[in-house]
Write a protein that holds these residues in place. Structure first.
Motif, PDB file in Angstrom:
ATOM      1  N   ASN A  14       0.872  -1.125  -0.033  1.00 23.24           N
ATOM      2  CA  ASN A  14       0.008  -0.074   0.028  1.00 23.24           C
ATOM      3  C   ASN A  14       0.847   1.343   0.116  1.00 23.24           C
ATOM      4  O   ASN A  14       1.840   1.028   0.507  1.00 23.24           O
ATOM      5  N   GLY A  15       0.453   2.213  -0.765  1.00 23.50           N
ATOM      6  CA  GLY A  15       1.356   3.588  -0.761  1.00 23.50           C
ATOM      7  C   GLY A  15       2.186   3.569  -2.127  1.00 23.50           C
ATOM      8  O   GLY A  15       3.037   4.334  -1.840  1.00 23.50           O
ATOM      9  N   ALA A  16       2.226   2.383  -2.817  1.00 24.62           N
ATOM     10  CA  ALA A  16       3.198   2.211  -3.659  1.00 24.62           C
ATOM     11  C   ALA A  16       2.751   3.210  -4.902  1.00 24.62           C
ATOM     12  O   ALA A  16       1.875   3.497  -5.358  1.00 24.62           O
ATOM     13  N   MET A  17       3.953   4.146  -5.237  1.00 20.62           N
ATOM     14  CA  MET A  17       3.782   5.196  -6.322  1.00 20.62           C
ATOM     15  C   MET A  17       4.172   4.531  -7.608  1.00 20.62           C
ATOM     16  O   MET A  17       5.489   3.877  -7.780  1.00 20.62           O
ATOM     17  N   ARG A  18       3.887   5.102  -8.852  1.00 20.87           N
ATOM     18  CA  ARG A  18       4.366   4.327 -10.087  1.00 20.87           C
ATOM     19  C   ARG A  18       4.053   5.473 -11.030  1.00 20.87           C
ATOM     20  O   ARG A  18       2.892   6.176 -10.838  1.00 20.87           O
ATOM     21  N   ALA A  19       4.792   5.447 -12.131  1.00 19.41           N
ATOM     22  CA  ALA A  19       4.699   6.494 -13.283  1.00 19.41           C
ATOM     23  C   ALA A  19       3.324   6.043 -13.935  1.00 19.41           C
ATOM     24  O   ALA A  19       3.261   4.829 -14.321  1.00 19.41           O
ATOM     25  N   ILE A  20       2.419   6.976 -14.367  1.00 23.93           N
ATOM     26  CA  ILE A  20       1.364   6.751 -15.277  1.00 23.93           C
ATOM     27  C   ILE A  20       1.477   7.628 -16.568  1.00 23.93           C
ATOM     28  O   ILE A  20       2.279   8.727 -16.336  1.00 23.93           O
ATOM     29  N   VAL A  21       0.786   7.162 -17.596  1.00 27.49           N
ATOM     30  CA  VAL A  21       0.782   8.278 -18.895  1.00 27.49           C
ATOM     31  C   VAL A  21      -0.490   8.580 -18.891  1.00 27.49           C
ATOM     32  O   VAL A  21      -1.425   7.683 -18.940  1.00 27.49           O
ATOM     33  N   ARG A  22      -1.051   9.820 -19.187  1.00 27.40           N
ATOM     34  CA  ARG A  22      -2.039  10.323 -19.428  1.00 27.40           C
ATOM     35  C   ARG A  22      -2.376  11.490 -20.331  1.00 27.40           C
ATOM     36  O   ARG A  22      -1.289  12.297 -20.291  1.00 27.40           O
ATOM     37  N   ARG A  23      -3.432  12.096 -20.609  1.00 29.94           N
ATOM     38  CA  ARG A  23      -3.588  13.406 -21.224  1.00 29.94           C
ATOM     39  C   ARG A  23      -3.947  14.081 -19.942  1.00 29.94           C
ATOM     40  O   ARG A  23      -4.333  13.892 -18.956  1.00 29.94           O
ATOM     41  N   ASN A  24      -2.836  15.213 -20.243  1.00 30.76           N
ATOM     42  CA  ASN A  24      -2.878  16.490 -19.084  1.00 30.76           C
ATOM     43  C   ASN A  24      -4.508  16.933 -19.021  1.00 30.76           C
ATOM     44  O   ASN A  24      -4.852  17.467 -20.192  1.00 30.76           O
ATOM     45  N   PRO A  61     -14.810   6.305 -20.347  1.00 30.03           N
ATOM     46  CA  PRO A  61     -14.865   7.369 -21.539  1.00 30.03           C
ATOM     47  C   PRO A  61     -13.921   8.540 -20.976  1.00 30.03           C
ATOM     48  O   PRO A  61     -13.768   9.369 -21.767  1.00 30.03           O
ATOM     49  N   ALA A  62     -13.752   8.611 -19.727  1.00 29.47           N
ATOM     50  CA  ALA A  62     -12.663   9.863 -19.237  1.00 29.47           C
ATOM     51  C   ALA A  62     -11.581   9.080 -18.160  1.00 29.47           C
ATOM     52  O   ALA A  62     -11.838   7.917 -17.823  1.00 29.47           O
ATOM     53  N   ARG A  63     -10.634   9.845 -18.133  1.00 31.03           N
ATOM     54  CA  ARG A  63      -9.555   9.504 -17.108  1.00 31.03           C
ATOM     55  C   ARG A  63      -8.726   8.397 -17.290  1.00 31.03           C
ATOM     56  O   ARG A  63      -8.345   7.820 -16.501  1.00 31.03           O
ATOM     57  N   ARG A  64      -8.798   7.985 -18.733  1.00 30.67           N
ATOM     58  CA  ARG A  64      -7.689   6.851 -19.001  1.00 30.67           C
ATOM     59  C   ARG A  64      -6.421   6.970 -18.816  1.00 30.67           C
ATOM     60  O   ARG A  64      -5.696   8.347 -19.183  1.00 30.67           O
ATOM     61  N   CYS A  65      -5.759   6.127 -18.292  1.00 30.13           N
ATOM     62  CA  CYS A  65      -4.108   6.310 -18.383  1.00 30.13           C
ATOM     63  C   CYS A  65      -3.820   4.815 -18.751  1.00 30.13           C
ATOM     64  O   CYS A  65      -4.127   3.882 -18.962  1.00 30.13           O
ATOM     65  N   LEU A  66      -2.215   4.831 -18.599  1.00 27.60           N
ATOM     66  CA  LEU A  66      -1.422   3.687 -18.984  1.00 27.60           C
ATOM     67  C   LEU A  66      -0.367   3.632 -17.830  1.00 27.60           C
ATOM     68  O   LEU A  66       0.331   4.420 -17.526  1.00 27.60           O
ATOM     69  N   VAL A  67      -0.097   2.449 -17.795  1.00 27.52           N
ATOM     70  CA  VAL A  67       1.097   1.903 -16.654  1.00 27.52           C
ATOM     71  C   VAL A  67       1.986   1.269 -17.385  1.00 27.52           C
ATOM     72  O   VAL A  67       1.976   0.105 -17.911  1.00 27.52           O
ATOM     73  N   PRO A  68       3.143   1.870 -17.911  1.00 24.72           N
ATOM     74  CA  PRO A  68       4.144   1.091 -18.568  1.00 24.72           C
ATOM     75  C   PRO A  68       4.851  -0.072 -17.628  1.00 24.72           C
ATOM     76  O   PRO A  68       5.066   0.115 -16.729  1.00 24.72           O
ATOM     77  N   ALA A  69       5.084  -1.188 -18.426  1.00 26.03           N
ATOM     78  CA  ALA A  69       5.543  -2.442 -17.534  1.00 26.03           C
ATOM     79  C   ALA A  69       6.602  -3.269 -18.463  1.00 26.03           C
ATOM     80  O   ALA A  69       6.190  -3.135 -19.854  1.00 26.03           O
TER      81      ALA A  69
END
Length: 170
Positions: A14-24, A61-69
């Motif tokens: 819990n509390g793990a942070m990770r990079a995500i890719v999204r539309r600003n 429909p909104a707030r989509r993002c991607l997690v590089p792996a």
């Protein structure tokens, strides 16, 4: 922030942070990479932190993002396994992000699909795989979810034990 894809561990603390890719969200013409907490705000789940969301019957429909792996990890009992794409390429996991609220930071949840034949001996679901050629289709919602959020065909993944274990049938 390092943009190198890394292993995705389903049992990250819990509390793990990770990079995500999204539309600003302030400038939709811009794609950004930001750090986010994995899991939902427990205040909205009766104290439960939801890390995954099933794709079936849902629209995103909104707030989509991607997690590089580069791979994802899974466990069966005390045994651990890694799953990589058979060709060795990195990929993205489809996800949705939630804005910060109060003292809870920007967060995300992984969208899941039924496990494909390579993964089903180990677990019933896995994150929806978005290939590099599908990145903009997911972020821009230019392709229906039903075409992207699918279980990949057999022989998509190479599954290997972690920690020198012999790979035995389950």
């Amino acid at each position: 922030m390092d943009s190198t894809p890394t292993p995705f561990a389903e049992d990250a603390p819990n509390g793990a942070m990770r990079a995500i890719v999204r539309r600003n969200p302030d400038n939709a013409s811009e794609i950004e990479m930001v750090r986010a907490l994995w899991g939902s705000n427990p205040r909205f789940g009766d104290g439960v932190d939801f890390r995954f969301v099933r794709s079936e019957g849902r629209a995103f429909p909104a707030r989509r993002c991607l997690v590089p792996a580069s791979e994802f990890h899974m466990g069966v009992g005390d045994k651990r396994y890694r799953a990589t794409l058979d060709g060795g390429n990195f990929f993205y996991l489809a996800a949705i992000w939630d804005p910060p609220l109060g003292d809870f930071p920007l967060s995300y949840r992984i969208v899941t699909v039924a496990a494909n034949p390579d993964i089903s001996p180990y677990q019933s679901r896995h994150g929806a795989i978005i290939h590099r050629r599908q990145v903009m289709a997911w972020l821009d919602a230019s392709v229906p979810e039903a075409e992207l959020l699918i279980s990949p065909p057999a022989n998509t993944f190479l599954v290997e034990p972690i920690g020198g274990q012999a790979l035995l049938p389950l």
